[in-house]
Design an enzyme around this catalytic site. Sequence first.
Site, short mmCIF file in Angstrom:
data_model
loop_
_atom_site.label_atom_id
_atom_site.label_comp_id
_atom_site.label_asym_id
_atom_site.label_seq_id
_atom_site.Cartn_x
_atom_site.Cartn_y
_atom_site.Cartn_z
N LYS A 211 0.86 -1.18 0.00
CA LYS A 211 0.00 0.00 0.00
C LYS A 211 0.89 1.23 0.00
O LYS A 211 1.72 1.42 0.89
CB LYS A 211 -0.90 0.01 1.23
CG LYS A 211 -1.76 1.26 1.30
CD LYS A 211 -2.80 1.21 2.38
CE LYS A 211 -3.58 2.50 2.43
NZ LYS A 211 -4.62 2.48 3.44
N ARG A 221 -10.81 10.05 1.57
CA ARG A 221 -10.67 10.77 2.84
C ARG A 221 -11.77 11.81 2.98
O ARG A 221 -12.20 12.10 4.10
CB ARG A 221 -9.27 11.37 2.95
CG ARG A 221 -8.19 10.26 3.03
CD ARG A 221 -6.77 10.83 3.02
NE ARG A 221 -5.78 9.76 2.94
CZ ARG A 221 -4.48 9.96 2.77
NH1 ARG A 221 -4.01 11.19 2.65
NH2 ARG A 221 -3.65 8.94 2.70
N LYS A 233 1.41 10.13 5.45
CA LYS A 233 1.47 8.74 5.87
C LYS A 233 2.75 8.04 5.40
O LYS A 233 2.81 6.82 5.33
CB LYS A 233 0.21 8.01 5.39
CG LYS A 233 -1.09 8.61 5.96
CD LYS A 233 -2.31 7.72 5.73
CE LYS A 233 -3.55 8.27 6.43
NZ LYS A 233 -4.71 7.35 6.32
N GLU A 249 7.41 -6.74 1.18
CA GLU A 249 6.19 -6.65 2.00
C GLU A 249 5.28 -7.86 1.77
O GLU A 249 4.70 -8.40 2.71
CB GLU A 249 5.42 -5.35 1.69
CG GLU A 249 6.07 -4.09 2.26
CD GLU A 249 5.82 -3.92 3.76
OE1 GLU A 249 5.21 -4.81 4.37
OE2 GLU A 249 6.25 -2.89 4.31
N LYS A 264 -2.20 -1.47 -3.77
CA LYS A 264 -3.07 -0.30 -3.71
C LYS A 264 -2.23 0.95 -3.80
O LYS A 264 -1.26 1.07 -3.04
CB LYS A 264 -3.83 -0.32 -2.38
CG LYS A 264 -4.72 0.86 -2.16
CD LYS A 264 -5.29 0.80 -0.78
CE LYS A 264 -6.14 2.03 -0.56
NZ LYS A 264 -6.63 2.10 0.78
N SER A 290 -10.19 5.54 -4.85
CA SER A 290 -11.12 6.66 -5.03
C SER A 290 -10.66 7.67 -6.08
O SER A 290 -11.47 8.14 -6.88
CB SER A 290 -11.36 7.35 -3.69
OG SER A 290 -10.14 7.81 -3.14
N TYR A 329 -15.13 0.96 -6.86
CA TYR A 329 -16.39 1.68 -6.67
C TYR A 329 -17.25 1.57 -7.92
O TYR A 329 -18.40 1.98 -7.91
CB TYR A 329 -16.10 3.16 -6.34
CG TYR A 329 -15.19 3.29 -5.13
CD1 TYR A 329 -15.70 3.12 -3.85
CD2 TYR A 329 -13.82 3.53 -5.27
CE1 TYR A 329 -14.88 3.20 -2.74
CE2 TYR A 329 -12.99 3.61 -4.17
CZ TYR A 329 -13.52 3.44 -2.91
OH TYR A 329 -12.70 3.50 -1.81
#
Length: 339
Positions: A211, A221, A233, A249, A264, A290, A329
């Site tokens: 990610k 968000r 982040k 990872e 992602k 998004s 979505y």
Amino acid sequence: MSSENPTDNTASAVKTLIQRPRRLRRTPGLRSMVRENQLTVDDLIYPMFVMEGENQKVEISSMPGCYRYTLDLLLEEIKQISELGINAVALFPLIPEAKKDDVGTESYNADGLVQRTVKAIKQAVPDIVVITDVALDPFSIHGHDGIVDDNGVILNDPTVEVLVKMAVSQAEAGADMVAPSDMMDGRIGAIRQALDAAGYFNVSILAYSAKYASSYYGPFRDALDSAPKFGDKKTYQMDAANAREALKEVELDIAEGADIVMVKPALAYMDIIYQIKSTTNLPVAAYNVSGEYAMIKAAAQQGWIDEKKVILETLTSMKRAGADLILTYFAKEVALMLL
Ligand code: PBG
């Protein structure tokens, strides 16, 4: 000469070519026969936003066509999408400001919004696979995915302790799959152990393994009012410039017990999807996030692209890259298109 054969040449111009790839592109039937990848409704996971209250749905302004639903209307929507053949939903809660604190206590409240939602879905539509997000950001006043110390440092191990409680409480509520999206080190192993210890050895883990600290999460968000109140982040989510680190990872998450690994965002990270697919036999998921959704919607609203065709092309390209599953979505729109 047949007009159905666009590769026909006039007799005088015909050359001998041993390979003519266009032969297999000549008709829809031929193209179907040699099509390498097919987007199906089984590939889709529908991320959905839930909020407190009754009989309300609020459109997310930066994600036209996407709503935050109160539980009653969410259930109606889930019945519909289930009838369309969608197998799975991923839940994200909008937590009222009054319930947020600096350690995300509400995240493991047995009677919290997520837990109540999972129970209700499992009762109303038992067959739908319910995936819950494991991260602190919707529950914390600062919007970070972990616990923050006085110096603004996101603490790893204390955060994992909370994530473990959250995952177990989601399993208790009936979640089929928990999806840690926080990028703390060691959380997959800790969650696997705790789930097993609590008897939830059949609850699976969809790990957000690679990610990235991405600017494509902006509209999400907005939807959850979860933008970080300070900083970014980058000390936990990955650097967009890195690929080998994604493989590391993934390797760790698999060793710790992940059932599905995820990349992602998706669109700007197709090389990562491709590489991960070639290193593991676990199912690989991609999150069409998004911002990727918003870009297509915005261009379509301007009349600049053909929305339906661009959606199908985009999601099919994720499959081609190696995604077995796609969180998107667009899931409902695609299910309707594929009917
Ligand atoms: C947070 C989380 C995010 C998304 C899913 N889970 C946002 C973030 O990491 O800041 C983004 C999804 C999207 O943009 O569609 N744990």
